[in-house]
Write a protein that holds these residues in place. Structure first.
Motif, PDB file in Angstrom:
ATOM      1  N   LEU A   1      74.127  -7.408  -6.792  1.00 29.02           N
ATOM      2  CA  LEU A   1      72.748  -7.882  -6.808  1.00 29.02           C
ATOM      3  C   LEU A   1      72.670  -9.333  -7.270  1.00 29.02           C
ATOM      4  CD1 LEU A   1      70.935  -4.796  -8.382  1.00 29.02           C
ATOM      5  CD2 LEU A   1      70.923  -5.489  -5.984  1.00 29.02           C
ATOM      6  N   PRO A   2      71.799 -10.099  -6.649  1.00 30.19           N
ATOM      7  CA  PRO A   2      71.556 -11.467  -7.122  1.00 30.19           C
ATOM      8  C   PRO A   2      70.704 -11.425  -8.385  1.00 30.19           C
ATOM      9  CG  PRO A   2      70.054 -10.938  -5.350  1.00 30.19           C
ATOM     10  CD  PRO A   2      70.972  -9.750  -5.494  1.00 30.19           C
ATOM     11  N   GLU A   3      70.366 -12.575  -8.926  1.00 33.11           N
ATOM     12  CA  GLU A   3      69.435 -12.611 -10.049  1.00 33.11           C
ATOM     13  C   GLU A   3      68.078 -12.141  -9.541  1.00 33.11           C
ATOM     14  OE1 GLU A   3      67.637 -15.781 -13.325  1.00 33.11           O
ATOM     15  OE2 GLU A   3      69.380 -16.299 -12.086  1.00 33.11           O
ATOM     16  N   LEU A   4      67.557 -11.105 -10.178  1.00 34.62           N
ATOM     17  CA  LEU A   4      66.346 -10.464  -9.673  1.00 34.62           C
ATOM     18  C   LEU A   4      65.086 -11.003 -10.352  1.00 34.62           C
ATOM     19  CD1 LEU A   4      67.627  -6.764  -9.564  1.00 34.62           C
ATOM     20  CD2 LEU A   4      67.629  -8.446  -7.711  1.00 34.62           C
ATOM     21  N   VAL A   5      63.991 -10.884  -9.639  1.00 34.81           N
ATOM     22  CA  VAL A   5      62.677 -11.273 -10.142  1.00 34.81           C
ATOM     23  C   VAL A   5      61.861 -10.004 -10.332  1.00 34.81           C
ATOM     24  CG1 VAL A   5      60.544 -12.541  -9.645  1.00 34.81           C
ATOM     25  CG2 VAL A   5      62.766 -13.497  -8.954  1.00 34.81           C
ATOM     26  N   ALA A   6      61.193  -9.878 -11.466  1.00 36.86           N
ATOM     27  CA  ALA A   6      60.387  -8.688 -11.737  1.00 36.86           C
ATOM     28  C   ALA A   6      59.222  -8.602 -10.756  1.00 36.86           C
ATOM     29  CB  ALA A   6      59.869  -8.722 -13.160  1.00 36.86           C
ATOM     30  N   TRP A   7      59.045  -7.415 -10.186  1.00 36.80           N
ATOM     31  CA  TRP A   7      57.931  -7.207  -9.248  1.00 36.80           C
ATOM     32  C   TRP A   7      56.635  -7.091 -10.033  1.00 36.80           C
ATOM     33  CZ3 TRP A   7      54.998  -2.544  -8.024  1.00 36.80           C
ATOM     34  CH2 TRP A   7      54.206  -2.678  -6.876  1.00 36.80           C
ATOM     35  N   GLU A   8      55.620  -7.808  -9.599  1.00 31.83           N
ATOM     36  CA  GLU A   8      54.344  -7.809 -10.302  1.00 31.83           C
ATOM     37  C   GLU A   8      53.186  -7.399  -9.394  1.00 31.83           C
ATOM     38  OE1 GLU A   8      53.997 -11.712 -11.938  1.00 31.83           O
ATOM     39  OE2 GLU A   8      55.498 -11.358 -13.512  1.00 31.83           O
ATOM     40  N   GLY A   9      53.523  -6.710  -8.311  1.00 32.82           N
ATOM     41  CA  GLY A   9      52.479  -6.271  -7.399  1.00 32.82           C
ATOM     42  C   GLY A   9      51.656  -5.135  -7.987  1.00 32.82           C
ATOM     43  N   ARG A  10      50.524  -4.874  -7.371  1.00 30.78           N
ATOM     44  CA  ARG A  10      49.654  -3.793  -7.837  1.00 30.78           C
ATOM     45  C   ARG A  10      50.043  -2.453  -7.234  1.00 30.78           C
ATOM     46  NH1 ARG A  10      43.466  -6.273  -7.916  1.00 30.78           N
ATOM     47  NH2 ARG A  10      43.858  -7.920  -9.477  1.00 30.78           N
ATOM     48  N   GLY A  11      50.641  -2.476  -6.094  1.00 30.60           N
ATOM     49  CA  GLY A  11      51.027  -1.231  -5.445  1.00 30.60           C
ATOM     50  C   GLY A  11      51.887  -1.516  -4.228  1.00 30.60           C
ATOM     51  N   LEU A  12      52.672  -0.536  -3.847  1.00 28.94           N
ATOM     52  CA  LEU A  12      53.494  -0.691  -2.646  1.00 28.94           C
ATOM     53  C   LEU A  12      52.598  -0.754  -1.413  1.00 28.94           C
ATOM     54  CD1 LEU A  12      56.345   1.879  -3.405  1.00 28.94           C
ATOM     55  CD2 LEU A  12      56.375  -0.599  -3.760  1.00 28.94           C
ATOM     56  N   GLU A  13      53.088  -1.420  -0.391  1.00 25.82           N
ATOM     57  CA  GLU A  13      52.324  -1.566   0.838  1.00 25.82           C
ATOM     58  C   GLU A  13      53.122  -1.021   2.020  1.00 25.82           C
ATOM     59  OE1 GLU A  13      51.350  -5.633   1.366  1.00 25.82           O
ATOM     60  OE2 GLU A  13      50.104  -5.766  -0.443  1.00 25.82           O
ATOM     61  N   PRO A  14      52.468  -0.342   2.952  1.00 26.27           N
ATOM     62  CA  PRO A  14      53.150   0.080   4.178  1.00 26.27           C
ATOM     63  C   PRO A  14      53.752  -1.134   4.877  1.00 26.27           C
ATOM     64  CG  PRO A  14      51.018   1.156   3.995  1.00 26.27           C
ATOM     65  CD  PRO A  14      51.054   0.106   2.918  1.00 26.27           C
ATOM     66  N   ASP A  15      54.992  -0.991   5.341  1.00 25.44           N
ATOM     67  CA  ASP A  15      55.718  -2.073   6.012  1.00 25.44           C
ATOM     68  C   ASP A  15      55.893  -3.292   5.120  1.00 25.44           C
ATOM     69  OD1 ASP A  15      55.954  -0.645   8.488  1.00 25.44           O
ATOM     70  OD2 ASP A  15      53.856  -1.127   8.893  1.00 25.44           O
ATOM     71  N   GLY A  16      55.822  -3.095   3.814  1.00 24.37           N
ATOM     72  CA  GLY A  16      56.034  -4.213   2.894  1.00 24.37           C
ATOM     73  C   GLY A  16      57.468  -4.703   2.942  1.00 24.37           C
ATOM     74  N   ASP A  17      57.658  -5.971   2.581  1.00 20.85           N
ATOM     75  CA  ASP A  17      58.980  -6.599   2.600  1.00 20.85           C
ATOM     76  C   ASP A  17      59.320  -7.027   1.180  1.00 20.85           C
ATOM     77  OD1 ASP A  17      61.350  -7.649   3.400  1.00 20.85           O
ATOM     78  OD2 ASP A  17      60.512  -9.136   4.774  1.00 20.85           O
ATOM     79  N   TYR A  18      60.319  -6.373   0.568  1.00 21.23           N
ATOM     80  CA  TYR A  18      60.669  -6.627  -0.825  1.00 21.23           C
ATOM     81  C   TYR A  18      62.118  -7.101  -0.890  1.00 21.23           C
ATOM     82  CZ  TYR A  18      56.489  -3.765  -1.222  1.00 21.23           C
ATOM     83  OH  TYR A  18      55.222  -3.262  -1.070  1.00 21.23           O
ATOM     84  N   ASP A  19      62.331  -8.309  -1.402  1.00 19.56           N
ATOM     85  CA  ASP A  19      63.656  -8.931  -1.374  1.00 19.56           C
ATOM     86  C   ASP A  19      63.969  -9.528  -2.742  1.00 19.56           C
ATOM     87  OD1 ASP A  19      66.008 -10.227  -0.748  1.00 19.56           O
ATOM     88  OD2 ASP A  19      65.249 -11.155   1.079  1.00 19.56           O
ATOM     89  N   GLY A  20      65.092  -9.097  -3.326  1.00 18.81           N
ATOM     90  CA  GLY A  20      65.531  -9.663  -4.595  1.00 18.81           C
ATOM     91  C   GLY A  20      64.622  -9.344  -5.764  1.00 18.81           C
ATOM     92  N   LEU A  21      64.034  -8.152  -5.771  1.00 20.04           N
ATOM     93  CA  LEU A  21      63.067  -7.780  -6.802  1.00 20.04           C
ATOM     94  C   LEU A  21      63.592  -6.643  -7.670  1.00 20.04           C
ATOM     95  CD1 LEU A  21      59.798  -7.814  -4.652  1.00 20.04           C
ATOM     96  CD2 LEU A  21      60.579  -9.588  -6.249  1.00 20.04           C
ATOM     97  N   GLU A  22      63.081  -6.591  -8.892  1.00 22.84           N
ATOM     98  CA  GLU A  22      63.389  -5.480  -9.796  1.00 22.84           C
ATOM     99  C   GLU A  22      62.104  -4.717 -10.095  1.00 22.84           C
ATOM    100  OE1 GLU A  22      66.045  -4.615 -13.689  1.00 22.84           O
ATOM    101  OE2 GLU A  22      64.683  -6.334 -13.829  1.00 22.84           O
TER     102      GLU A  22
END
Length: 224
Positions: free
Chosen positions: A20-41
């Motif tokens: 894993l690369p250096e990750l960034v904390a996810w701060e979204g409110r909720g998952l989204e259909p067809d969402g694209d999540y890259d390099g997140l924790e």
């Protein structure tokens, strides 16, 4: 087993090499259909009931998250780690996992029917009623985990290893196997599908334990 004077061996599964690369904390409110999540924790989050159908997770870490009844059908997990996730009724039908580590999961009734798993390590934890019907598993290792009544009905398994894990009430009905290594399973209790073990390798002790089921499958009566 020898054939034409040559010793036959079982091809070992290729394990994932997740870096894993250096990750960034996810701060979204909720998952989204067809969402694209890259390099997140995703860490210590309650994702129960959220809808991420068709979402893509690449170079991600999902740690200690609740996934009860989360809708992740047809999601894609690539080069990612799921560590300490828990939940009941998680929907991952038709999802794909490539180069993924699933560590110390506590899941029940997770739906993975029709899923594709390639270079996946499932290590530790306990999964009840795992539904892998008609899934495709290639280079998958189950290690040190407990699987209660897992369903591999109609699945295709190639280079799959069960190491130091417990399989209770497993259903292999209609499964197709190539280089499936069951010899190191700590416990192997097959509920259905003994006749589908062609292409699997078991130990002499396991053969002894499976003898009654094999005899019943062949219609052989054992009378003292």
């Amino acid at each position: 087993m020898a054939r034409n004077g040559r010793q036959q061996t079982v091809k070992a599964a290729r394990r994932p090499e997740v870096r894993l690369p250096e990750l960034v904390a996810w701060e979204g409110r909720g998952l989204e259909p067809d969402g694209d999540y890259d390099g997140l924790e995703f860490a210590d989050l309650d994702l129960a009931g959220q809808e991420g159908v068709g979402a893509r997770f690449m170079d991600c870490a999902v740690r200690r998250c609740a996934l009860d009844e989360a809708g992740l059908a047809k999601a894609r997990f690539l080069d990612s780690v799921l560590d300490g996730v828990r939940g009941v009724g998680t929907d991952l039908a038709g999802a794909s996992f490539r180069d993924v580590e699933l560590v110390d999961a506590r899941l029940g009734g997770v739906q993975l029917h029709g899923a594709v798993l390639e270079r996946v390590l499932v290590r530790g934890g306990k999964i009840d009623y795992l539904n892998l019907r008609k899934a495709r598993l290639k280079d998958v290792v189950f290690e040190g985990c407990v699987l209660v009544e897992p369903d591999f009905g109609g699945a295709v398994l190639e280079r799959v290893e069960f190491r130091d894990c417990v399989l209770r009430g497993v259903d292999f009905s209609g499964a197709r196997m190539t280089d499936v290594d069951l010899r190191s399973a700590a416990e192997l209790l097959i509920g259905r599908g003994v006749d589908a073990l062609a292409g699997a390798v078991i130990s002499p002790a396991q053969l002894f334990d499976l003898a009654p089921a094999l005899a019943a499958q062949l219609g052989v009566r054992v009378v003292p």
